[in-house]
Enzyme design. Sequence first.
Site, PDB file in Angstrom:
ATOM      1  N   LYS A 202      16.162 101.276  22.257  1.00  0.00           N
ATOM      2  CA  LYS A 202      15.058 101.030  21.320  1.00  0.00           C
ATOM      3  C   LYS A 202      15.652 100.607  19.984  1.00  0.00           C
ATOM      4  CE  LYS A 202      10.834 103.219  19.515  1.00  0.00           C
ATOM      5  NZ  LYS A 202      10.059 104.461  19.381  1.00  0.00           N
TER       6      LYS A 202
ATOM      7  N   SER B  46       5.032 103.804  20.477  1.00  0.00           N
ATOM      8  CA  SER B  46       5.797 102.731  19.897  1.00  0.00           C
ATOM      9  C   SER B  46       6.941 102.212  20.779  1.00  0.00           C
ATOM     10  CB  SER B  46       6.386 103.186  18.561  1.00  0.00           C
ATOM     11  OG  SER B  46       7.356 104.203  18.756  1.00  0.00           O
TER      12      SER B  46
ATOM     13  N   SER C 146       5.187 108.481  21.311  1.00  0.00           N
ATOM     14  CA  SER C 146       5.805 107.151  21.434  1.00  0.00           C
ATOM     15  C   SER C 146       6.720 106.948  22.628  1.00  0.00           C
ATOM     16  CB  SER C 146       6.590 106.827  20.165  1.00  0.00           C
ATOM     17  OG  SER C 146       5.720 106.396  19.156  1.00  0.00           O
TER      18      SER C 146
END
Lengths: 484, 485, 95
Positions: free
Chosen positions: A78, A155, A179
């Site tokens: 990420k 997210s 997330s």
Amino acid sequence: MSDITKLTIHETLAALKNKDFSASELTRAYLSNMEKSKHLNAYITECGEYALEQAQESDDNYLHGNNRKLEGIPLGIKDLFCTKNIRTTAASHILDNFIPPYESTVTSNLLNDGAIFLGKLNLDEFAMGGSNETSYFGPVINPWSKNVELVPGGSSGGSAAAVAAHLCAGATGTDTGGSIRQPAAFCGCTGIKPTYGRCSRYGIVAFASSLDQAGPIAQDVRDCAILLQSMAGFDNKDSTSCDIAVPDYEKFIGKDISGLKIGIPKEYRSEDLNEDVNKYWQMSVELLQKRGAVIKEVSLPHTKYALPTYYVLAPAEASSNLARYDGIRYGYRGEGEHLDNLYINTRTTGFGKEVKRRIMIGTYVLSAGYYDAYYLKAQKMRRLIYNDFMDAFKDCDLILTPTSPITAFPIGDAHMLSNPINMYLNDIYTVSVNLAGLPALSLPIGLAQNGLPLGMQLIGKPFAEGTIFQAASALEEDAHFERI
Amino acid sequence: MENIIETEKAKWEIVVGLEIHCQIISKSKIFSGASTEFGDDPNVNVSFVDAGMPGMLPTLNKECVRQAVKTGLGLNAKINTYSEFSRKNYFYADMPTGYQITQFKYPIVGEGEVVIDLADGKSKKIGIERMHIEQDAGKSIHDLSPNKTYIDLNRAGVGLMEIVTKPDFRSPEEAGAFLRKLRSILRYLGTCDGNMDEGSMRCDVNVSVRPYGSDELRTRCEMKNVNSVKFVMQAIENEAKRQIEVYENNGNVIQETRQFDPSTGQTKVMRKKEFAHDYRYFPEPDLPALVLSEQYIEEIRRDLVELPDAKKQRFINTMGLTPYDAMVICENKDVADFFEKASHNHDAKKVANWMMSDFFAMLNKKKLSIDESPVSAENLGNLVELISKDVISGKIAKEVFEIMAETGDNPEKIVEEKGLKQVTDTKAIEDIIDRVIADNPDNVEAYKKGKTNLLGWFVGQTIKLSQGKANPSIVNQLIRKKLDN
Amino acid sequence: MAIDNEMVRKIAFLSRLKIEDNKLEDAKDEFNKIFKWIEELNEIDTSNVSPMASANDVSLKLREDAVTDGNYKDEILKNAPSAEYDYFAVPKVVE
């Protein structure tokens, strides 16, 4: 041989050891998938050359029997984790040229165990969002999309989409209010947010420091256990990191669950609960029961206040954490003949709409005259929400809830965009877990009538990730979810 | 001491409180492992944490905590076993994270008190409100480029102790005495070097005035970063005058931050911002609460050095010093240590006298600090010993001291080499006396007729002829014997 | 507690963000909507509840006082939008 990128991490590790294929071949296969799936927009930055160098090293290690725990496993990271000499953007214009001279603890743990990094995965800007639509680099497309392009959730949308579409063997994510779990659910993946303090936050771009936690997104429960094993651990560079030994998580996979007490929070069973969600929740209860688990009704009376509590506390911390993006030491700099102009132009252009909205909410709740009414109030509510969980865990070992009230929705959905609160409400089952600092996993349980995956969430006591893996692996086996 | 400012219209009283930022002496910064070294090239002693890079986290330096506890004990203050860090949010170019990690609601040190010594010999207790620890900012350099400000982060993250006093000062002198006392305590403890001109101790001054005899607290003005004791006193004096003038012209003092201008001695208002500061303090989520055990605090208390007040009292009580001498000698620990060493087994009172006069004068003249003194403590003690044992007279001692100051030699050696030993041989002295008597029949006559105060003159003449080496008391005795016969 | 345009302007400035005058009204409405939702928290009496800042109760660990970091100014400065003579450079600050 069939598509080697569809193997799980544990299968891949066995194959690499068995010399069925090399780490270099495997890496090239993933890079080729990435090339073919550019339209999904899962990666912000690809680092194929770096990955192939690492793969070569892994092949050498296998050759000489020096292979480490994750030797040769190609992962996606990420883009909130700082990676040394690899651009790290947090999906924001304000960091779109930032190259960290340091490595986050979590990614350096993975590297030390022999993992290979394929690139940096898309996300909501600064991890603020639940659909990946706030990214400066554009939205990620959910690989389950058919006629309409759907969001992957957020997210960690890039992470979930990349795992689902086999653009990496596994991925790192971060979870501040859901997330990891919500995008895992939207994309039919498994993801776990461990206990607060389990993974070091050092080198992860901060959103809300008291809530942020890193964790893996992978194809199945065992892969999550393997990745978390590597990512977790005490770090003296993070003062909130816990000095508690990391157990062998893989040992919990497939362990008998008879007698395990599973709590079902009665407040979550509302009238307007989606039919599919309700059906799969019921099914999960029955599957666990069949294996001898004991089902208990528990109460989380303050759960309905978790969202407004979260939307005070997280923005408050974010408003302060994001003050460092001022255009002076790194990142984007706007024009400005005075310092204040420079700040304002840098930040107004550098941050996207949702980030600016949250910074302002956070600034307001901390400002003189409003602190007690909002921030302090929310801190007290946090205590009540935490106490609810502690009381519930007197009667059970795990709590089972849906991960999200809905399945993936279309990109640019009018209802979601009309009012920010509509989007915030998608986190209704996940945020309370962050407020209480507890570990929770989402696993895919089945497809809704619209053909899209739904996730179930298992919440554990602090540091009981093992128990979560134990029950999740049982549920996974019985649910027979079919991945892409 | 009464502190009244009397104008044609009324009597006024000054009310002052101080906030002093003291740089903590430690090897590394309070929240990072970078060096605290001063004067290196720009941005060298900076870690990714100090530069506020994304994802960087603070870790608390053990030594900074210990130094703060020591300082708290030195201020006779309550040490809080529970304290918390908070963020103070504001944008400034030399504040890399956009917030300062400080302590707000729960500081590490609570209320305390410091006794200050005033010119009239009296002392006064000054209340300490609190002391907390925090990080310093970097430095903005405005004078290297015509259109740019340069930022150096070497200082960013150096540990600070912020000491907040109660509004207990009633005159510039009291504030000055406090700062000198505080500096003395910090240097004794070794927790801050106390150099105001280098910025390792910085003072914010809060001034208000009120009609004399009232106990109200009126609006105060703050002057930030006043960088010497003298300037603090000047700032108080002039700001108080300004405020009195405002009130006497039926105006109102506005709460504001003013700047002290050392070139004029005046204070002026700083540029007003569109919106007032709003620091939005909240608990630092990156650092759990700091919890200290009673045992830890006790161990530090046990190992604490003797502080200036206690030392002063001991010097007065057991070594016979006057309160004034004791105060002067104890202000600086190096001086007090020198004194103790010099007076070991020697007459302490005499050593003190020597230090207060010839010794300090010599250091001043040579512009030396005490640890650079050519005269060692042992040698000063030996010199005093030579006087006490009548080996040399006080007058010869001054001569010996001058040589010691030049050569660093020990006094015995000088006395020996230069033949400066007092003559105690009565026969030799008698010979000189006989010569003085023979050469001055008129004075002998006058003495015998009752002008006995001429005795001193005879003693003087004799010592002079002996080139100062004759022991005065023996001379005195012998002259009396001869003249009185 | 309704938020007015002046408050939105103040919050924006404290955040060092700009809201164009013609967007002020919309921003104000949006904040009021969000805070109306947040104020649901007032349904619960929390007068006897102690605030909770963090979910973990680890004790603060202290670091030994040793120089273990720093001394890499090139890495500190390499991402800077403007650096001169090893300093970060910003527009002249008028004190």
